[in-house]
Design a protein around this motif. Structure first.
Motif, PDB file in Angstrom:
ATOM      1  N   ASP A   1       0.799  -1.227   0.000  1.00  0.00           N
ATOM      2  CA  ASP A   1       0.000   0.000   0.000  1.00  0.00           C
ATOM      3  C   ASP A   1       0.831   1.276   0.000  1.00  0.00           C
ATOM      4  N   GLY A   2       2.154   1.142  -0.064  1.00  0.00           N
ATOM      5  CA  GLY A   2       3.008   2.329  -0.108  1.00  0.00           C
ATOM      6  C   GLY A   2       3.255   2.967   1.238  1.00  0.00           C
ATOM      7  N   GLU A   3       2.855   2.287   2.335  1.00  0.00           N
ATOM      8  CA  GLU A   3       3.077   2.818   3.676  1.00  0.00           C
ATOM      9  C   GLU A   3       3.609   1.724   4.597  1.00  0.00           C
ATOM     10  N   MET A   4       4.302   2.162   5.649  1.00  0.00           N
ATOM     11  CA  MET A   4       4.763   1.249   6.684  1.00  0.00           C
ATOM     12  C   MET A   4       4.363   1.800   8.044  1.00  0.00           C
ATOM     13  N   GLU A   5       4.545   0.976   9.068  1.00  0.00           N
ATOM     14  CA  GLU A   5       4.210   1.363  10.432  1.00  0.00           C
ATOM     15  C   GLU A   5       5.477   1.603  11.236  1.00  0.00           C
ATOM     16  N   LEU A   6       5.528   2.733  11.924  1.00  0.00           N
ATOM     17  CA  LEU A   6       6.610   3.008  12.863  1.00  0.00           C
ATOM     18  C   LEU A   6       6.075   2.812  14.270  1.00  0.00           C
ATOM     19  N   ILE A   7       6.777   2.009  15.064  1.00  0.00           N
ATOM     20  CA  ILE A   7       6.362   1.678  16.425  1.00  0.00           C
ATOM     21  C   ILE A   7       7.400   2.208  17.405  1.00  0.00           C
ATOM     22  N   LEU A   8       6.936   2.957  18.395  1.00  0.00           N
ATOM     23  CA  LEU A   8       7.792   3.429  19.480  1.00  0.00           C
ATOM     24  C   LEU A   8       7.361   2.760  20.781  1.00  0.00           C
TER      25      LEU A   8
ATOM     26  N   LYS B   1       1.740   5.635  11.001  1.00  0.00           N
ATOM     27  CA  LYS B   1       1.680   5.051   9.659  1.00  0.00           C
ATOM     28  C   LYS B   1       2.051   6.125   8.648  1.00  0.00           C
ATOM     29  N   GLY B   2       2.926   5.793   7.697  1.00  0.00           N
ATOM     30  CA  GLY B   2       3.320   6.785   6.711  1.00  0.00           C
ATOM     31  C   GLY B   2       4.255   6.209   5.667  1.00  0.00           C
ATOM     32  N   ASN B   3       4.665   7.055   4.723  1.00  0.00           N
ATOM     33  CA  ASN B   3       5.581   6.603   3.676  1.00  0.00           C
ATOM     34  C   ASN B   3       6.980   7.204   3.807  1.00  0.00           C
ATOM     35  N   GLU B   4       7.188   8.023   4.857  1.00  0.00           N
ATOM     36  CA  GLU B   4       8.522   8.568   5.089  1.00  0.00           C
ATOM     37  C   GLU B   4       8.663   9.001   6.546  1.00  0.00           C
ATOM     38  N   PHE B   5       9.794   8.642   7.151  1.00  0.00           N
ATOM     39  CA  PHE B   5      10.090   9.012   8.530  1.00  0.00           C
ATOM     40  C   PHE B   5      11.542   9.482   8.626  1.00  0.00           C
ATOM     41  N   ASP B   6      11.765  10.521   9.417  1.00  0.00           N
ATOM     42  CA  ASP B   6      13.114  10.927   9.789  1.00  0.00           C
ATOM     43  C   ASP B   6      13.285  10.618  11.269  1.00  0.00           C
ATOM     44  N   ILE B   7      14.348   9.902  11.610  1.00  0.00           N
ATOM     45  CA  ILE B   7      14.566   9.438  12.977  1.00  0.00           C
ATOM     46  C   ILE B   7      15.866  10.039  13.504  1.00  0.00           C
ATOM     47  N   TYR B   8      15.776  10.674  14.682  1.00  0.00           N
ATOM     48  CA  TYR B   8      16.931  11.350  15.274  1.00  0.00           C
ATOM     49  C   TYR B   8      17.137  10.879  16.700  1.00  0.00           C
ATOM     50  N   CYS B   9      18.406  10.872  17.126  1.00  0.00           N
ATOM     51  CA  CYS B   9      18.757  10.649  18.521  1.00  0.00           C
ATOM     52  C   CYS B   9      20.187  11.117  18.717  1.00  0.00           C
ATOM     53  N   ASP B  10      20.441  11.833  19.802  1.00  0.00           N
ATOM     54  CA  ASP B  10      21.789  12.346  20.059  1.00  0.00           C
ATOM     55  C   ASP B  10      22.743  11.258  20.543  1.00  0.00           C
ATOM     56  N   GLU B  11      22.188  10.161  21.064  1.00  0.00           N
ATOM     57  CA  GLU B  11      23.024   9.073  21.555  1.00  0.00           C
ATOM     58  C   GLU B  11      23.209   8.008  20.481  1.00  0.00           C
ATOM     59  N   THR B  12      24.220   7.183  20.681  1.00  0.00           N
ATOM     60  CA  THR B  12      24.457   6.063  19.774  1.00  0.00           C
ATOM     61  C   THR B  12      23.472   4.936  20.076  1.00  0.00           C
ATOM     62  N   ILE B  13      22.776   4.483  19.051  1.00  0.00           N
ATOM     63  CA  ILE B  13      21.802   3.400  19.187  1.00  0.00           C
ATOM     64  C   ILE B  13      22.153   2.300  18.187  1.00  0.00           C
ATOM     65  N   ASN B  14      22.092   1.054  18.637  1.00  0.00           N
ATOM     66  CA  ASN B  14      22.264  -0.065  17.710  1.00  0.00           C
ATOM     67  C   ASN B  14      21.098  -0.115  16.744  1.00  0.00           C
ATOM     68  N   ILE B  15      21.392  -0.209  15.456  1.00  0.00           N
ATOM     69  CA  ILE B  15      20.364  -0.262  14.429  1.00  0.00           C
ATOM     70  C   ILE B  15      20.457  -1.588  13.688  1.00  0.00           C
ATOM     71  N   SER B  16      19.311  -2.227  13.516  1.00  0.00           N
ATOM     72  CA  SER B  16      19.223  -3.478  12.769  1.00  0.00           C
ATOM     73  C   SER B  16      18.374  -3.260  11.527  1.00  0.00           C
ATOM     74  N   ILE B  17      18.870  -3.720  10.381  1.00  0.00           N
ATOM     75  CA  ILE B  17      18.105  -3.699   9.141  1.00  0.00           C
ATOM     76  C   ILE B  17      17.950  -5.147   8.680  1.00  0.00           C
ATOM     77  N   ASP B  18      16.717  -5.668   8.777  1.00  0.00           N
ATOM     78  CA  ASP B  18      16.452  -7.077   8.471  1.00  0.00           C
ATOM     79  C   ASP B  18      17.421  -7.994   9.222  1.00  0.00           C
ATOM     80  N   GLY B  19      17.699  -7.640  10.493  1.00  0.00           N
ATOM     81  CA  GLY B  19      18.528  -8.484  11.339  1.00  0.00           C
ATOM     82  C   GLY B  19      20.018  -8.265  11.212  1.00  0.00           C
ATOM     83  N   GLU B  20      20.441  -7.390  10.294  1.00  0.00           N
ATOM     84  CA  GLU B  20      21.863  -7.111  10.116  1.00  0.00           C
ATOM     85  C   GLU B  20      22.172  -5.705  10.630  1.00  0.00           C
ATOM     86  N   LYS B  21      23.429  -5.464  11.029  1.00  0.00           N
ATOM     87  CA  LYS B  21      23.812  -4.159  11.550  1.00  0.00           C
ATOM     88  C   LYS B  21      23.619  -3.077  10.496  1.00  0.00           C
TER      89      LYS B  21
END
Length: 295
Positions: A216-223, A255-275
């Motif tokens: 549908d051209g959108e994804m869900e962001l969960i906090l 729900k949306g088609n674009e998100f900008d994500i910010y954080c001043d601290e270092t956070i581990n990020i996983s993309i499909d289970g990979e760093k």
């Protein structure tokens, strides 16, 4: 006879594919598909060229979400106009669950052989990194990197659960900022996830299937908002038991088609289970970006 480039990760999941490769070839041949086989290793510099120059009718990949994501990135970036077949043979296999592929390997081969396809959305991070099922940042993410390989092969996704629960007593929250086209959100949160489907880390009920469409051209962001260890553990186990807790006051869903994500601290990020890359990052949805085989 149709021809397919078959790419497999030999160490994915319980390493079943190398053990049963002859049976896999036999099953495809019975379904009138001839395989040319490529084995993924630590060094795969020629993989892009092999996929790009392929004269086959289809590309088939066998492995976990990371393997499937890597190959889909090549298909998308190189604008390869061939259907992509996915055999989920990793530990969690979120993407193949999202598209409804059977759990059984040989039943999945039969699905591919029937030739039904559909175009599905993918996520792209910073106009560079592609993901099929999820992007995640915060607590529990490091557990997915550090879960013992032998344990994953023995007990599958429960290896992630055991590792993650060992982190609950030392939970940390982050000041996370989310920008959408309409609004700015600032929350103290433990975890941020962008999800394409309903499965995350083999949790099958993170979102209700009736509300999710991966085309549908959108994804869900969960906090997952700041919680005490007991609240977080209860939330964790409720999802593990397939109790839909998405209405919890500790969870925000956008729900949306674009998100900008910010954080001043270092956070581990996983993309499909990979760093993945560090924050800040831009996440966009590429609508119906890849043609895949479906039941």
């Amino acid at each position: 006879m149709r021809r397919a480039l078959f790419i497999y990760n030999p160490i994915a999941g319980n390493r079943r594919v190398p053990r049963e490769l002859d049976k896999i070839v036999e099953r495809f041949q019975k379904n009138n598909i001839f395989l040319e086989i490529y084995r993924i290793s630590k060094e795969n510099e020629e993989l892009k060229t092999i996929i790009k120059d392929s004269k086959h009718d289809m590309i088939i990949a066998s492995g976990g979400d990371g393997t499937l994501g890597t190959i889909s990135k090549i298909i998308i970036n190189e604008k390869i106009n061939k259907p992509f077949a996915t055999l989920g043979t990793g530990t969690c296999n979120n993407f193949t669950h999202n598209i409804g592929m059977p759990e059984d390997l040989f039943e999945s081969i039969d699905v591919i052989s029937k030739g039904k396809t559909a175009k599905v959305d993918v996520g792209i991070v910073n106009d560079k990194y592609v993901f099929l099922s999820s992007l995640a940042g915060g607590i529990f993410v490091e557990a997915s990197f550090n879960a013992d390989l032998d344990l994953k092969q023995k007990i599958g996704p429960f290896a992630y659960y055991f590792k993650a629960m060992s982190e609950v007593a030392n939970i940390k929250s982050y000041d996370i900022e989310i920008r959408t086209k309409e609004k700015l959100y600032k929350e103290k949160a433990h975890l941020v996830v962008v999800l394409n489907g309903t499965h995350l880390g083999n949790f099958s009920n993170v979102l209700s299937k009736s509300t999710i469409d991966i085309s549908d051209g959108e994804m869900e962001l969960i906090l997952v908002k700041e919680s005490n260890p007991i609240e977080l553990a209860n939330l964790f186990f409720s999802i593990l038991k397939n109790e839909n807790k998405i209405n919890s006051d500790k969870i925000i869903v956008l729900k949306g088609n674009e998100f900008d994500i910010y954080c001043d601290e270092t956070i581990n990020i996983s993309i499909d289970g990979e760093k993945g890359p560090s924050l800040p990052m831009n996440v966009k949805v590429l609508e119906k970006a890849i043609e895949i085989f479906i039941p």
